[in-house]
Scaffold this motif. Structure first.
Motif, PDB file in Angstrom:
ATOM      1  N   ASN A 290     -19.606  -4.213  -2.788  1.00 26.20           N
ATOM      2  CA  ASN A 290     -18.377  -4.664  -3.641  1.00 26.20           C
ATOM      3  C   ASN A 290     -17.986  -3.252  -4.618  1.00 26.20           C
ATOM      4  OD1 ASN A 290     -19.913  -4.632  -5.710  1.00 26.20           O
ATOM      5  ND2 ASN A 290     -18.973  -6.272  -6.396  1.00 26.20           N
ATOM      6  N   ALA A 291     -18.387  -1.773  -4.220  1.00 28.20           N
ATOM      7  CA  ALA A 291     -18.809  -0.501  -4.530  1.00 28.20           C
ATOM      8  C   ALA A 291     -17.356   0.165  -4.303  1.00 28.20           C
ATOM      9  CB  ALA A 291     -20.104  -0.097  -4.622  1.00 28.20           C
TER      10      ALA A 291
ATOM     11  N   VAL B  95     -19.228   7.162  -1.730  1.00 24.54           N
ATOM     12  CA  VAL B  95     -20.532   5.941  -2.870  1.00 24.54           C
ATOM     13  C   VAL B  95     -20.935   6.198  -3.409  1.00 24.54           C
ATOM     14  CG1 VAL B  95     -21.396   3.662  -2.139  1.00 24.54           C
ATOM     15  CG2 VAL B  95     -19.370   4.504  -0.861  1.00 24.54           C
ATOM     16  N   ARG B  96     -20.909   6.195  -4.903  1.00 24.26           N
ATOM     17  CA  ARG B  96     -21.553   7.031  -5.740  1.00 24.26           C
ATOM     18  C   ARG B  96     -23.049   5.606  -5.838  1.00 24.26           C
ATOM     19  NH1 ARG B  96     -23.654  11.125  -8.195  1.00 24.26           N
ATOM     20  NH2 ARG B  96     -25.362  10.631 -10.298  1.00 24.26           N
ATOM     21  N   PHE B  97     -24.551   6.611  -6.223  1.00 24.46           N
ATOM     22  CA  PHE B  97     -25.409   6.202  -5.867  1.00 24.46           C
ATOM     23  C   PHE B  97     -26.297   6.236  -7.163  1.00 24.46           C
ATOM     24  CE2 PHE B  97     -26.307   9.048  -1.971  1.00 24.46           C
ATOM     25  CZ  PHE B  97     -27.984   9.315  -3.050  1.00 24.46           C
ATOM     26  N   GLU B  98     -27.188   6.230  -7.745  1.00 27.99           N
ATOM     27  CA  GLU B  98     -27.996   6.354  -8.838  1.00 27.99           C
ATOM     28  C   GLU B  98     -29.475   6.901  -8.035  1.00 27.99           C
ATOM     29  OE1 GLU B  98     -26.671   7.409 -11.521  1.00 27.99           O
ATOM     30  OE2 GLU B  98     -24.637   6.436 -10.834  1.00 27.99           O
ATOM     31  N   GLN B  99     -30.404   7.626  -9.176  1.00 35.17           N
ATOM     32  CA  GLN B  99     -31.362   7.394  -8.283  1.00 35.17           C
ATOM     33  C   GLN B  99     -32.841   6.628  -7.620  1.00 35.17           C
ATOM     34  OE1 GLN B  99     -32.971  11.016  -7.292  1.00 35.17           O
ATOM     35  NE2 GLN B  99     -34.639  10.007  -6.408  1.00 35.17           N
ATOM     36  N   ASP B 100     -32.763   5.986  -8.934  1.00 34.17           N
ATOM     37  CA  ASP B 100     -33.220   4.323  -9.095  1.00 34.17           C
ATOM     38  C   ASP B 100     -32.794   3.290  -7.796  1.00 34.17           C
ATOM     39  OD1 ASP B 100     -34.498   5.079 -11.432  1.00 34.17           O
ATOM     40  OD2 ASP B 100     -33.348   3.932 -12.555  1.00 34.17           O
ATOM     41  N   ASP B 101     -31.461   3.661  -7.092  1.00 32.13           N
ATOM     42  CA  ASP B 101     -31.126   2.608  -5.756  1.00 32.13           C
ATOM     43  C   ASP B 101     -31.445   3.452  -4.209  1.00 32.13           C
ATOM     44  OD1 ASP B 101     -29.445   1.272  -7.110  1.00 32.13           O
ATOM     45  OD2 ASP B 101     -28.046   3.165  -7.100  1.00 32.13           O
ATOM     46  N   VAL B 102     -32.328   4.752  -4.331  1.00 32.34           N
ATOM     47  CA  VAL B 102     -33.131   5.226  -3.423  1.00 32.34           C
ATOM     48  C   VAL B 102     -34.230   4.266  -3.203  1.00 32.34           C
ATOM     49  CG1 VAL B 102     -34.261   7.505  -2.289  1.00 32.34           C
ATOM     50  CG2 VAL B 102     -32.520   7.818  -3.944  1.00 32.34           C
ATOM     51  N   LEU B 103     -34.650   4.221  -2.307  1.00 30.73           N
ATOM     52  CA  LEU B 103     -36.007   3.263  -1.874  1.00 30.73           C
ATOM     53  C   LEU B 103     -37.065   3.770  -0.457  1.00 30.73           C
ATOM     54  CD1 LEU B 103     -34.248  -0.393  -2.503  1.00 30.73           C
ATOM     55  CD2 LEU B 103     -36.388   0.526  -4.245  1.00 30.73           C
ATOM     56  N   GLY B 104     -38.157   3.417  -0.511  1.00 27.58           N
ATOM     57  CA  GLY B 104     -39.004   3.528   0.672  1.00 27.58           C
ATOM     58  C   GLY B 104     -38.625   5.154   0.477  1.00 27.58           C
ATOM     59  N   ASP B 105     -39.378   5.557   1.924  1.00 29.23           N
ATOM     60  CA  ASP B 105     -39.359   6.113   2.871  1.00 29.23           C
ATOM     61  C   ASP B 105     -39.612   6.365   4.114  1.00 29.23           C
ATOM     62  OD1 ASP B 105     -41.606   5.813   3.658  1.00 29.23           O
ATOM     63  OD2 ASP B 105     -42.999   6.756   2.135  1.00 29.23           O
ATOM     64  N   GLY B 106     -39.431   7.424   4.704  1.00 26.82           N
ATOM     65  CA  GLY B 106     -39.746   7.321   6.869  1.00 26.82           C
ATOM     66  C   GLY B 106     -40.547   6.418   7.245  1.00 26.82           C
ATOM     67  N   ALA B 107     -41.629   6.200   6.672  1.00 24.32           N
ATOM     68  CA  ALA B 107     -42.981   5.393   7.014  1.00 24.32           C
ATOM     69  C   ALA B 107     -42.600   4.228   6.812  1.00 24.32           C
ATOM     70  CB  ALA B 107     -44.212   6.023   6.276  1.00 24.32           C
ATOM     71  N   ILE B 108     -41.944   3.479   5.700  1.00 25.51           N
ATOM     72  CA  ILE B 108     -41.777   2.075   5.493  1.00 25.51           C
ATOM     73  C   ILE B 108     -40.715   2.225   6.297  1.00 25.51           C
ATOM     74  CG2 ILE B 108     -40.115   1.118   3.681  1.00 25.51           C
ATOM     75  CD1 ILE B 108     -42.271   2.254   1.646  1.00 25.51           C
ATOM     76  N   LEU B 109     -39.296   3.149   6.708  1.00 23.87           N
ATOM     77  CA  LEU B 109     -38.133   2.496   7.286  1.00 23.87           C
ATOM     78  C   LEU B 109     -38.619   2.632   9.082  1.00 23.87           C
ATOM     79  CD1 LEU B 109     -36.710   3.936   5.343  1.00 23.87           C
ATOM     80  CD2 LEU B 109     -35.510   4.720   7.353  1.00 23.87           C
ATOM     81  N   ASN B 110     -39.639   3.002   9.144  1.00 26.74           N
ATOM     82  CA  ASN B 110     -40.088   2.451  10.938  1.00 26.74           C
ATOM     83  C   ASN B 110     -41.017   1.943  11.045  1.00 26.74           C
ATOM     84  OD1 ASN B 110     -40.306   4.061  13.478  1.00 26.74           O
ATOM     85  ND2 ASN B 110     -43.282   3.201  12.491  1.00 26.74           N
TER      86      ASN B 110
END
Length: 368
Positions: A181-182, A206-221
């Motif tokens: 609903n953002a 769409v606004r996001f904060e630094q705390d909304d960034v999760l994981g990295d490339g290894a985790i995405l894979n």
């Protein structure tokens, strides 16, 4: 090497099979699958959550069941055989993704308990599959940033309160939490061939904060591979159900005063599917074990399993429909539901060509 499922895993598989037969069959299943988006009674979803399926493969410290990934695959396999909607698999993967990303424990608890649905958005409208398709690049500032772009083929987005959106950040790929609903979010609903929900997610500033960034490339894979192997498990369960239905029919259907299953032209086709099912099971279970052990060959084994199950799922359903004869083409028989689900899952998270290319890339790498 001798391998067999544990007593707990066999019990969990039997529990899910029984649950599907009791709660998601007959008119209940038909009414749910014929609705758009696919309707799953709230009471049924609460029962799924109460049984602990969503967090079964998470660490006990994270509120999970402490079971290996293979147990989640067994749940997906049993669900696929019962034509249960993809929301179960989507939530299994979302819970695992949040756990790998060390997300807030209260948020994870809501997902495990079924209080909140999280959808994962990876593919983009650029003709590529998987992580290769990620081109979405946010505009960053000191505290976060803004997302503008689109994601397609987002499973169960109609049910989601939150999206995990894969994007390219300065440090590499990561997930970004986006509330459904953002401001600036638009959700365009579509229907898969089997009637289940997929959406196109449009985002504009769409606004996001630094705390909304999760994981990295290894985790995405890792998340992508886990999701892929669970889709393959769904296809395996689907193929097994078709084989069982068709074998039972071939034993009962009479032609020339004998069961049609006694004719080699029928029996050999069913035997071929049985062989392919067992090969697929070995590939699937091997991929799960490789992911659990974080093997260098895990991604290749996952793609080998998915490519095999893509072909098997569709071939088994088409063969089952043909061997049922004219009645196989009727709406009243469930065989067409299995075919539609198999065709849908065969192009979810990559078709056979894409996954064979992933296997070939691994085999041709200098490190192999």
């Amino acid at each position: 090497m001798h391998f067999e499922l544990s007593e707990e895993q066999n019990a969990i598989y039997d529990l899910v099979v029984g649950f599907m037969a009791d709660k998601w069959s007959g008119d209940n299943r038909r009414q749910g699958l014929d609705s758009y988006p696919c309707q799953i009674p709230g009471e049924l979803l609460r029962e799924v959550a109460d049984l602990g399926f969503y967090g079964i493969s998470l660490d006990e410290n994270s509120g999970g069941g402490g079971e290996p990934l293979l147990t989640s695959a067994l749940i997906a396999e049993a669900a696929g055989g019962g034509l249960f909607p993809s929301l179960l698999t989507t939530t299994l993967v979302a819970a695992k993704a949040l756990d790998l990303c060390d997300a807030d424990s209260n948020w994870l608890a809501k997902v495990i308990s079924g209080q909140q649905t999280v959808a994962i958005a990876i593919e983009e409208p650029n003709g590529c599959w998987g992580l290769d398709s990620i081109e979405l690049t946010p505009q960053m500032d000191g505290q976060g940033g803004y997302l503008s772009g689109s994601k397609i083929l987002v499973s169960d987005g109609d049910f989601a309160q939150v999206f995990l959106v894969a994007a390219l950040l300065p440090d590499g790929p990561a997930f970004i939490r986006v509330n459904a609903n953002a401001e600036g979010v638009e959700i365009n609903s579509m229907r898969r061939l089997d009637g289940q929900s997929i959406v196109e997610l449009e985002m504009k500033d769409v606004r996001f904060e630094q705390d909304d960034v999760l994981g990295d490339g290894a985790i995405l894979n890792q998340v992508y591979d886990i999701w892929t192997v669970l889709i393959a498990a769904d296809l395996l369960g689907n193929a097994q159900s078709v084989l069982r239905m068709t074998t039972d029919y071939a034993k009962e259907r009479q032609q020339f005063a004998r069961p049609i299953g006694s004719f080699q032209a029928v029996a050999h086709r069913l035997a071929d599917i049985q062989v392919d099912v067992e090969i697929g099971r070995s590939l699937l279970y091997g991929a799960c074990l490789a992911l659990e052990e974080e093997s260098d060959e895990a991604t290749a084994l996952v793609s080998a399993a998915k490519a095999w199950m893509n072909d098997l799922g569709v071939n088994a359903a088409e063969t089952g429909l043909q061997l049922h004869g004219g009645i196989g083409y009727t709406w009243e028989l469930d065989i067409h539901l299995h075919l539609r689900q198999a065709r849908s899952n065969a192009v979810t998270l990559g078709d056979s060509k894409y996954h064979r290319a992933r296997v070939a890339s691994h085999l041709m790498s200098p490190e192999y």
